[in-house]
Design an enzyme around this catalytic site. Structure first.
Site, PDB file in Angstrom:
ATOM      1  N   HIS A  27       0.850  -1.179   0.000  1.00 42.03           N
ATOM      2  CA  HIS A  27       0.000   0.000   0.000  1.00 42.03           C
ATOM      3  C   HIS A  27       0.890   1.235   0.000  1.00 42.03           C
ATOM      4  O   HIS A  27       2.032   1.199   0.470  1.00 42.03           O
ATOM      5  CB  HIS A  27      -0.944  -0.028   1.197  1.00 42.03           C
ATOM      6  CG  HIS A  27      -2.045  -1.029   1.051  1.00 42.03           C
ATOM      7  ND1 HIS A  27      -2.821  -1.448   2.099  1.00 42.03           N
ATOM      8  CD2 HIS A  27      -2.505  -1.707  -0.039  1.00 42.03           C
ATOM      9  CE1 HIS A  27      -3.718  -2.336   1.675  1.00 42.03           C
ATOM     10  NE2 HIS A  27      -3.541  -2.513   0.383  1.00 42.03           N
TER      11      HIS A  27
ATOM     12  N   ASP B  83       1.405   3.867   1.556  1.00 46.25           N
ATOM     13  CA  ASP B  83       2.035   4.494   2.725  1.00 46.25           C
ATOM     14  C   ASP B  83       3.148   3.629   3.294  1.00 46.25           C
ATOM     15  O   ASP B  83       3.808   4.034   4.257  1.00 46.25           O
ATOM     16  CB  ASP B  83       1.000   4.798   3.811  1.00 46.25           C
ATOM     17  CG  ASP B  83       0.237   3.562   4.259  1.00 46.25           C
ATOM     18  OD1 ASP B  83      -0.054   2.704   3.405  1.00 46.25           O
ATOM     19  OD2 ASP B  83      -0.098   3.456   5.461  1.00 46.25           O
ATOM     20  N   HIS B  84       3.401   2.447   2.720  1.00 47.26           N
ATOM     21  CA  HIS B  84       4.379   1.529   3.292  1.00 47.26           C
ATOM     22  C   HIS B  84       5.600   1.263   2.415  1.00 47.26           C
ATOM     23  O   HIS B  84       6.693   1.061   2.948  1.00 47.26           O
ATOM     24  CB  HIS B  84       3.710   0.192   3.627  1.00 47.26           C
ATOM     25  CG  HIS B  84       2.847   0.242   4.840  1.00 47.26           C
ATOM     26  ND1 HIS B  84       3.255  -0.167   6.079  1.00 47.26           N
ATOM     27  CD2 HIS B  84       1.581   0.701   5.007  1.00 47.26           C
ATOM     28  CE1 HIS B  84       2.281   0.017   6.962  1.00 47.26           C
ATOM     29  NE2 HIS B  84       1.247   0.540   6.324  1.00 47.26           N
TER      30      HIS B  84
END
Length: 560
Positions: free
Chosen positions: A357, A359-360
């Site tokens: 994802h 944000d990772h």
């Protein structure tokens, strides 16, 4: 050395906290329960001028009251408070302090009736001598033919002052309904003002009332009950009263106690076992936090509704070769990549990603360019919401053991559910599991089909909670979490309760679309979050379909 969760209540010098008792006196009013609050005199200590409940230290004289007590015996008091001896002394101290400080006396006369107002008024001359230790409550009871009505008190809380405080107390909290007909009056010595107040009113105007943490927490607790009798009934029904010991921390609000229900509490105990107040209760973006000799956390400044305080990047390593691995490089942020590079005490050899994802994993590209580290992880089965730049040098299947350095070993565990490619990593030597978004702090993760799968998510949680020996969880957002099994079991229970609401909504509404089910199933979630909740609702429905409990025809769902 870093795990202090089971330490004793004594401070580093071995001084135990002093036994104390507090009594919360409540009464009914047309607008809801009221509590008696006293304002402490200015004495130059930490509770000067604070609004408090009646209470104080257990005195030596309190131990001689067993023969003049009614309703609660020594054995019952010991069992209720979980102490080997002296339990009744706390009850007696609460009654005595209430009489000394506000003139209310929980006692019965020879007929067994609660003492009348005129009798209590005639005893006013005892209050100051009691406070000075010139007489004792047993002497008062024998002289006046009274018995302390200890069964009027309900024990409901146990607070221990944080380590590091100059004065520490081990305080048992009781609640009792104000004796009928008696009028409260502060003593004009220890206390300079008294007021009957609705907890909701105090909480709505907190700036006007200086309060210590236990007082504030108790008011919040009472405010949940529509009547004083309801709160008393709740207190009497408690089977177990846990000990609440805050920990001193520092942050944007300065140095203050952090209670066990706050996210940072467990981590503060690990980082600051002696209570110096140096660990932070705020997540600080871009600031490296040394969590153990082999673990550092750096949080990206991408906080939001979906990412909480920001995405955590972990550096794991520090063995004899001082080599390190990075878990979850984070979002595409040059500032965050520089913060991670600056935090690394040695060369970064591996980059591991829990899932892709956005944000990772997007910072993987820049971090690899800077370090030439080997990238490991998995590619998602579905491209929606995924990081298209992620390209692992080594695809992990789950079960691989990765030697970061001598004595620093990570094991990959495939945990599909939040994402098809989700992997948790276990630092075997410290029994710490890096959970990515599989377990989050203070919230549940979104399960977004088709890549997200509710059935797989619950199954992965069950396997982790029963199959791994874990001491700590290191989530992708938030602080370190203690009691891993309890945390995962709570998530499973929450998901199954939500599933039950889906079933109940379909039973009540009949065949329905997802849009029709949403407000019924997520009536406890703010409407602004319903678009996000819609994704997890779809995941619940697909699980019910796969469990043969629901069917879908032309976007209309019904029970099978």
């Amino acid at each position: 050395m870093f795990d202090a969760l089971n330490r004793s209540a004594a401070d580093p010098e071995g001084r135990p906290p002093r036994p104390s008792a507090t009594i919360v006196v409540v009464r009914e009013s047309p607008a809801g329960p009221e509590v008696l609050l006293l304002r402490r005199a200015e004495r130059g200590d930490h509770n000067s001028g604070a609004w408090v409940f009646p209470g104080g230290l257990v005195d030596a004289g309190d131990a001689g009251c067993a023969t003049c007590c009614d309703g609660v015996g020594e054995a019952t008091a010991n069992e209720r408070l979980g102490v080997p001896r002296g339990g009744i002394d706390y009850y007696v101290a609460a009654v005595r302090e209430c009489f000394e400080e506000c003139g209310l006396l929980f006692a019965r006369d020879a007929s067994g009736a609660m003492v009348r107002e005129d009798v209590v008024a005639g005893l006013d001359g005892y209050r100051a001598p009691l406070h000075r230790g010139e007489t004792s409550l047993p002497e008062l009871c024998r002289a006046q033919g009274l018995a302390l009505a200890l069964d009027a008190l309900a024990y409901y809380a146990h607070w221990v002052t944080p380590l590091g405080m100059p004065k520490r107390f081990d305080t048992r909290f009781f609640v009792a309904e104000a004796p009928a007909g008696q009028a409260a009056m502060h003593d004009a010595a220890e206390t300079v003002e008294h007021r009957w107040l609705r907890p909701a009113d105090v909480l709505a105007d907190r700036a006007a009332f200086r309060m210590l943490t236990p007082t504030l927490t108790t008011l919040e607790l009472i405010a949940r009950h529509p009547t004083a009798a309801g709160f008393l009934a709740w207190a009497r029904a408690l089977r177990e009263v846990p000990t609440i010991q805050p920990r001193l921390g520092t942050g944007q609000q300065g140095r203050r106690p952090v209670t066990p229900d706050e996210p940072a509490w467990a981590e503060i105990g690990r980082l600051d076992p002696h209570g110096h107040g140096v660990a932070c209760y705020d997540i600080q973006t871009g600031v490296p936090v040394r969590l153990s000799p082999h673990l550092i956390r750096v949080t990206a400044g991408n906080g939001s509704v979906m990412t909480g305080p920001g995405t955590n990047t972990y550096l794991v390593g520090g063995g004899p070769r001082n080599e390190w691995a990075v878990i979850d490089p984070g979002p595409s942020s040059a500032a965050h990549v520089q913060a991670v590079l600056a935090a690394a005490p040695g060369p970064i050899r591996q980059i591991l990603v829990t899932h892709t994802h956005t944000d990772h994993s997007p910072a993987t590209v820049a971090l690899k360019a800077a370090t030439q580290a080997t990238v490991m992880g998995r590619v998602a089965l579905h491209p929606m919401w995924q990081d298209p730049s992620f390209s692992p040098d080594r695809v992990l299947e789950g079960g691989e053991r990765i030697a970061v350095d001598d004595g620093v070993t990570l094991r990959a565990i495939h945990t599909p559910g939040h994402a098809s490619n989700h992997i948790c990593y276990l630092l075997e030597e410290e029994k710490t599991l890096f959970t990515g978004d599989h377990v989050m702090q203070l919230s549940t993760v979104v399960i977004n089909p088709p890549d997200g799968d509710m059935r797989a998510y619950i199954a992965s949680l069950r396997e982790l909670s029963t199959g791994e020996d874990l001491d700590w969880l290191a989530p992708g957002h938030g602080f370190l979490m203690a009691r891993p099994r309890q945390a995962m079991e709570a998530i499973i229970a929450h998901r199954l309760r939500r599933e039950a609401k889906v079933v109940e909504a379909m039973r009540r509404l009949g065949p329905s679309t997802v849009e029709q089910l949403l407000p019924a199933v997520y009536d406890d979630v703010p409407p602004r979050l319903h678009p996000v909740a819609m994704r997890s609702l779809q995941a619940h429905l697909l699980k019910l379909r796969d469990d043969a409990a629901a069917v879908e025809r032309e976007a209309v769902w019904s029970l099978a």
